[in-house]
Design a protein around this motif. Structure first.
Motif, short mmCIF file in Angstrom:
data_model
loop_
_atom_site.label_atom_id
_atom_site.label_comp_id
_atom_site.label_asym_id
_atom_site.label_seq_id
_atom_site.Cartn_x
_atom_site.Cartn_y
_atom_site.Cartn_z
N LEU A 1 0.86 -1.18 0.07
CA LEU A 1 0.13 -0.07 -0.04
C LEU A 1 0.93 1.20 0.16
CD1 LEU A 1 -2.55 1.91 0.69
CD2 LEU A 1 -2.35 1.07 2.67
N PRO A 2 1.72 1.40 1.04
CA PRO A 2 2.67 2.51 0.94
C PRO A 2 3.49 2.69 -0.25
CG PRO A 2 3.62 1.19 2.66
CD PRO A 2 2.21 0.55 2.14
N LEU B 1 1.27 4.33 -3.01
CA LEU B 1 1.24 5.62 -2.63
C LEU B 1 2.22 6.54 -3.29
CD1 LEU B 1 -0.82 5.72 0.62
CD2 LEU B 1 -1.93 6.07 -1.70
N PHE C 1 -0.57 -9.28 -4.23
CA PHE C 1 -1.11 -8.19 -3.62
C PHE C 1 -0.38 -7.01 -4.18
CE2 PHE C 1 -1.76 -5.26 0.12
CZ PHE C 1 -3.19 -5.39 -0.15
N VAL D 1 -2.33 -4.03 -6.38
CA VAL D 1 -2.83 -2.73 -6.12
C VAL D 1 -2.01 -1.63 -7.21
CG1 VAL D 1 -2.92 -2.92 -3.79
CG2 VAL D 1 -0.68 -2.58 -4.52
N VAL E 1 -8.04 -3.19 5.02
CA VAL E 1 -7.15 -2.29 4.42
C VAL E 1 -7.28 -2.15 2.92
CG1 VAL E 1 -4.92 -1.70 3.94
CG2 VAL E 1 -5.41 -2.75 5.96
N TYR E 2 -7.60 -3.09 2.01
CA TYR E 2 -7.63 -2.85 0.69
C TYR E 2 -9.25 -2.10 0.57
CZ TYR E 2 -8.01 -4.47 -4.13
OH TYR E 2 -8.24 -4.41 -5.44
N VAL F 1 -8.72 1.34 1.11
CA VAL F 1 -8.12 2.01 -0.02
C VAL F 1 -8.84 2.28 -0.89
CG1 VAL F 1 -5.93 1.80 -1.69
CG2 VAL F 1 -5.63 1.18 0.77
N TYR G 1 -6.99 6.87 2.28
CA TYR G 1 -5.51 6.27 2.29
C TYR G 1 -5.05 6.33 3.92
CZ TYR G 1 -5.62 6.62 -2.73
OH TYR G 1 -5.86 6.21 -3.91
N ALA H 1 -6.47 3.65 6.08
CA ALA H 1 -5.77 2.59 5.49
C ALA H 1 -4.20 2.30 6.10
CB ALA H 1 -5.76 2.37 3.93
N ALA H 2 -3.69 3.36 6.00
CA ALA H 2 -2.43 3.31 6.68
C ALA H 2 -2.31 3.20 8.27
CB ALA H 2 -1.55 4.63 6.39
#
Lengths: 291, 311
Positions: free
Chosen positions: A137-138, A141, A224, A228, B271-272, B275, B280, B283-284
């Protein structure tokens, strides 16, 4: 192999009942582990019409495996083949770069003493415990900030880091590259880098193969991060591609057979590679304990 | 979610080079930098920076001036964390994966241990075949394994139709067991090999001596082999805790066939979903708390097992 060694002649002295019991027990579980793969082979060989009408663990109707494979490979202009190619690219290139970079770091940590060495090593070791899902995830971003998501590099670059590889390379370099050899190379006037790339890397070869295999499998199985990062289906690895098809089965039932055949095709290369290279991954699993 | 694991691995490897003469100063700074720089740069960029960024993002919050005003991200302190701690969804998903852990891991590691002991004992025939057959599922990616099993669970496709038609394997009551079965199918053989490698490292003289003293195979397994491979078991346990809390691929695939799997079924699915919902920062914060929970549970597990090993 070693098991046979210390079983020795006494193996014959075991009670026949125990041998039969143990072997039967293991045989039952072997069926459990192999049956789903067998089912995949059988079902991938069926005609679409036979899919639900004859559901058992043996072939029924005409043997259509090759036709089915042909259909999958040509469906949507060969999208499936492209996914397989992408997976090979991500796992192959990522695996090679990760192995090279990790083995250099492991070698540096093993063969050169410097202040802060253990601190650096411990931080890297902590990285082994960080699940890749927590990073995806990060990373998404951050890549989005530089407009770099949805590209080959967005999946490839993060796959080039293997903290486990550094750990393995360090242990292996410590025990397999003699200091005397490095000293001799120095006296001959070779630079440290040159010594590594011409001599040490050969001595570390078994560790390098193991690191590569583990990283290859980790990238191949990673789902994953591509999920994403990627929107364009032509960039998908095969895991994400098949999952996308699977999610469309309710609207497009003809995809069901393609998912089954595709699953088989995606699994076979890895199983074959595992069987051929088992000498290496076994030594890798044991490396931490033996050395 | 597979993590490469090591057998009997001490937390820190014994230092590589023989002890340097005490007065020697560090030389070769250039070479050291050359060897370490590529990895350190990549590690920083794709491990440390993302982790740091997650933490920073989790401390920020989005505000909007007026209903249609521009959206701005501002410092939010622990606002997101307050939301996390009061989120019933989040804690329900954590409890669900803990329940999953109890269902899946003891059985998985127990079987892996039994298989490894049998492979290591003289009473089994066909060791080479069993070792390979049990390990093959590990070559199947989690997503593919889940797709495959979801077909096997479906009443219309399953070769075990009698079972699949009469028992709702993907209903709310059993779906957690069905997912556990997928995970165990993939990872039991892998854990078996790790424990088996540890068994192979035991000195043959040790079991030989016990045998001379009249100990049977059960006794040798219980009193010598299991204590000797305990560190390997602890390690597989820790990696199982981490893997279980990160559960994502298998339930995501099962969701396609089972309405009992919600979008917030596991913490990572939540979390997904968060997002995808565009939040965000929240989620973080979920991710950071999940990492902390993982840390605490792994350490607790280590402490408990260590105490038992000593006592």
């Amino acid at each position: 192999m070693t098991a046979v060694l210390h079983a020795g002649p006494r193996a014959t002295r075991q009670k026949p009942a125990s041998v039969a019991g143990a072997t039967l027990f293991m045989a039952i579980f072997a069926c459990y582990f192999l049956a789903p793969i067998w089912w995949l082979v059988v079902t991938a060989s069926k005609q679409r019409s036979e899919l639900t009408s004859s559901t058992n663990l043996w072939f029924a109707g005409p043997f259509e495996l090759l036709t089915n494979i042909g259909d999958v490979l040509t469906y949507q202009d060969g999208l499936f083949l492209r996914w397989m190619g992408n997976s090979v690219l991500y796992a192959g290139v990522g695996g090679v770069v990760a192995t090279l970079v990790a083995s250099m770091a492991g070698y540096g940590l093993a063969k050169y003493a410097f202040p802060g060495r253990e601190a650096v090593f411990n931080v890297i070791l902590a990285g082994v415990l960080v699940p890749t899902t927590a990073l995806a995830l990060p990373l998404f971003l951050l890549f989005a900030k530089i407009d770099a998501t949805n590209s080959y590099l967005s999946v490839l670059l993060p796959s080039c880091v293997s903290p486990f590889g550094v750990y393995l390379a360090r242990i292996y370099a410590a025990s397999s590259v003699p200091d005397e050899l490095m000293e001799a190379a120095r006296l001959d006037g070779a630079g440290e880098m040159r010594t590594f790339f011409t001599i040490s890397i050969k001595l570390m070869a078994p560790a390098l193969v193991t690191i590569f295999l583990f990283q290859f499998v980790a990238i191949w199985n990673n789902f994953f991060l591509p999920l994403v990062m990627l929107q364009d289906s032509s960039l998908y690895p095969v895991t994400l591609g098949l999952q996308t098809w699977d999610s469309q089965v309710s609207h497009a039932p003809e995809l069901q057979l393609f998912v089954i055949v595709g699953a088989l095709l995606s699994v076979i290369p890895l199983i074959v590679a595992f069987l051929c290279l088992q000498r290496f991954w076994r030594s890798g699993l044991g490396a931490g304990g033996v050395k | 979610m597979a993590q490469p694991t090591l057998t009997n691995a001490p937390p820190v490897a014994p230092a590589g080079s023989p002890p340097a003469p005490p007065r020697r100063r560090t030389r070769n700074w250039g070479a050291i930098a050359g060897f370490l720089a590529p990895f350190v740069v990549l590690f920083a960029a794709f491990y440390l920076v993302p982790i740091g960024y997650s933490i920073v993002e989790s401390l920020r919050t989005v505000t909007r001036s007026g209903t249609f005003g521009p959206v701005r991200e501002v410092w939010g302190g622990f606002t997101q964390y307050a939301t996390v701690f009061s989120s019933a969804q989040f804690w329900a998903s954590i409890l669900r994966v803990l329940r999953f852990f109890v269902i899946s891991v003891p059985l998985q590691l127990g079987l892996a241990l039994v298989f490894a002991l049998l492979l290591d004992s003289p009473v089994l025939k066909g060791k080479r075949f069993f070792r390979l057959a049990f390990f093959v599922p590990y070559a199947v990616p989690g997503v593919i394994a889940a797709i495959m099993w979801s077909f096997l669970y479906a009443p219309s496709l399953s070769p075990f139709s009698l079972l699949a038609q009469n028992v709702d394997l993907i209903g709310p009551g059993l779906v957690i067991f069905s997912i556990a079965n997928i995970v165990n199918w993939v990872f039991t053989g892998y854990n078996m090999l790790i424990i088996y490698s540890a068994l192979q490292a035991i000195a043959p003289e040790l079991t030989e001596a016990a045998r001379m003293d009249g100990a049977g195979q059960w006794r040798i397994a219980w009193s010598i082999k299991i204590p000797m491979v305990f560190p390997a078991l602890i390690l597989t346990g820790v990696f199982s805790i981490i893997g279980t809390l990160q559960l994502f691929n298998e339930p995501l695939v099962m969701r396609l066939v089972s309405s009992a799997v919600s979008t917030d079924y596991t913490p990572n699915m939540l979390v997904y979903a968060t997002v995808n919902g565009g939040n965000y920062n929240l989620a973080a914060a979920f991710s950071v708390v999940l990492a902390l929970v993982t840390c605490v549970l792994s350490f607790t597990f280590l402490k408990i097992t260590q105490r038992r090993a000593e006592g």
